[in-house]
Write a protein that holds these residues in place. Structure first.
Motif, PDB file in Angstrom:
ATOM      1  N   GLN A 137       0.472  -1.517  -0.078  1.00  0.00           N
ATOM      2  CA  GLN A 137      -0.159   0.227   0.377  1.00  0.00           C
ATOM      3  C   GLN A 137       0.535   1.190  -0.309  1.00  0.00           C
ATOM      4  O   GLN A 137       1.839   1.430   0.816  1.00  0.00           O
ATOM      5  CB  GLN A 137      -0.626  -0.229   1.313  1.00  0.00           C
ATOM      6  N   SER A 138       0.382   2.229  -0.719  1.00  0.00           N
ATOM      7  CA  SER A 138       1.119   3.613  -0.902  1.00  0.00           C
ATOM      8  C   SER A 138       0.537   4.633  -1.427  1.00  0.00           C
ATOM      9  O   SER A 138      -0.447   4.704  -1.942  1.00  0.00           O
ATOM     10  CB  SER A 138       2.163   3.485  -2.134  1.00  0.00           C
ATOM     11  N   VAL A 139       1.516   5.949  -1.369  1.00  0.00           N
ATOM     12  CA  VAL A 139       0.172   7.035  -1.199  1.00  0.00           C
ATOM     13  C   VAL A 139       0.949   7.811  -2.177  1.00  0.00           C
ATOM     14  O   VAL A 139       1.955   8.428  -1.569  1.00  0.00           O
ATOM     15  CB  VAL A 139       0.561   7.576  -0.238  1.00  0.00           C
ATOM     16  N   TRP A 140       1.057   8.287  -2.813  1.00  0.00           N
ATOM     17  CA  TRP A 140       2.322   9.298  -3.942  1.00  0.00           C
ATOM     18  C   TRP A 140       1.027  11.084  -4.127  1.00  0.00           C
ATOM     19  O   TRP A 140       0.046  10.626  -4.464  1.00  0.00           O
ATOM     20  CB  TRP A 140       1.712   8.649  -5.549  1.00  0.00           C
ATOM     21  N   ILE A 141       2.252  11.267  -4.887  1.00  0.00           N
ATOM     22  CA  ILE A 141       1.592  13.372  -5.038  1.00  0.00           C
ATOM     23  C   ILE A 141       1.940  13.688  -6.019  1.00  0.00           C
ATOM     24  O   ILE A 141       3.176  13.622  -6.457  1.00  0.00           O
ATOM     25  CB  ILE A 141       2.014  13.716  -3.521  1.00  0.00           C
TER      26      ILE A 141
END
Length: 361
Positions: free
Chosen positions: A251-255
């Motif tokens: 699971q990951s978050v990118w901007i």
């Protein structure tokens, strides 16, 4: 105390002050002069109280600075101090201008932009995007789907089910592995993931068919403008028939500052995290980094235990209750310019006042 002004004979025989002004006849003394006076000088008959700095002589109009040497010394000291102060203010002006942007952007605590920032909440939205992996396998129905091009609405793989849907939208990924035209953004004011509620009536699940062969999809948040983002929280649960991928740390978050068209345009916030098996409702996946990241789009890359081909295996993917994005606004360039100009005007006005009161500075 000695007299402040002495009289001397003038060329025409009249008594005059040492500065050349004629004495009034009332000031000429007929009696003995005080001892110690130089020859040829007489003292003024001004009462002794008029020689003190508390009241100037009504006839001679003596000023305090002419009455005693001490006021003249104090004036010189005051002038020197004001001159130094003016120089210090001038020197500090560039530093003040540099400090203004720091003061303007300073925020005590980041807030949940999706709930607590009225601008973001009224204008922002999020979209579920199906993900495909080209040519992974011929049996993958999503071959050839480019990321962030095909939106969908989630929900149970049973069309009769009303659970796990978002904002009441009809499930848009159909048995033919296509989507209807009405799938698209969900506003923060109507979405299940941004309503602040954590219970069984306000959760989302059901991503069957919308995932790639690795069972991943994208959940993209559009904040409507640039913000400094410090952390992201996903409120979730893991249970029978509602499973996350709990075997891998994926699971990951990118901007990104602009709408993403490829993974190269994204900056990761923190590191990959792992969902927990049988996590109860209200569990958190937290993503953060030491340095905030400026961006408008926040993309959640999520992986579930679900079917990529919409088979009836009962695995709908893990539940999501809420998403929280913590950050602070980025000031407009005009705001910084206005603050800089304001501070500059205040400093310049202060210098002018000092110089007006002390022309020699």
């Amino acid at each position: 105390m000695t007299e402040a002004k002495l009289a001397r004979p003038s060329g025409n025989g009249k008594q005059v002050h040492t500065d050349g002004r004629a004495l009034s006849t009332a000031h000429v003394v007929t009696g003995n002069n005080p001892p110690g006076l130089p020859p040829g000088l007489t003292r003024e008959t001004v009462p002794a109280r008029h020689l003190l700095p508390v009241a100037p002589c009504p006839v001679c109009r003596f000023r305090k600075s002419e009455s005693l040497a001490l006021p003249r010394i104090m004036k010189s000291i005051r002038t020197a101090l004001f001159s130094r102060l003016a120089s210090s203010v001038h020197a500090a002006l560039p530093a003040c201008a540099m400090l203004v942007p720091v003061l303007v952007t300073a925020q005590v605590t980041p807030v949940n932009l999706l709930i607590d920032n009225s601008t973001v909440r009224s204008s922002g939205s999020y979209t579920y995007y199906a993900r495909g992996t080209p040519n992974v396998t011929s049996e993958n129905p999503n071959d050839g789907i480019a990321r962030w091009t095909v939106p969908f609405f989630p929900g149970s793989n049973s069309y009769s089910s009303t659970t796990d849907k978002d904002a009441g939208a009809t499930v848009t990924w159909n048995q033919n592995f296509g989507v209807t035209n009405n799938a698209g953004p969900i506003s923060f004011t109507h979405g299940e993931l941004t309503d602040g509620v954590i219970d069984s009536t306000s959760s989302v699940s059901g991503y069957n068919g919308a995932v790639n062969f690795e069972k991943g999809f994208d959940l993209l948040f559009d904040l409507g403008g640039l913000y400094s983002i410090s952390s992201v929280e996903i409120v979730y649960s893991d249970a029978i028939n509602r499973r996350w991928n709990t075997a891998d740390t994926k699971q990951s978050v990118w901007i990104s500052e602009t709408f993403p068209t490829s993974s190269s345009s994204l900056t990761q916030l923190g590191s990959n995290e792992k969902a927990t098996l049988n996590a109860p409702a209200g569990s958190l996946l937290t993503f953060s980094s030491a340095e905030s990241i400026v961006g408008r789009y926040v993309n959640l890359s999520l992986f579930m235990s679900t079917s990529y081909d919409f088979s009836s295996n009962g695995q709908n993917g893990g539940r999501i209750f809420e998403v929280r994005i913590f950050g602070t606004p980025i000031p407009e360039p005009g705001t910084v310019a206005i603050w800089t100009a304001f501070v500059s005007l205040v400093v310049v006005a202060g210098v002018r006042i000092i110089r007006k009161r002390n022309p020699s500075s």
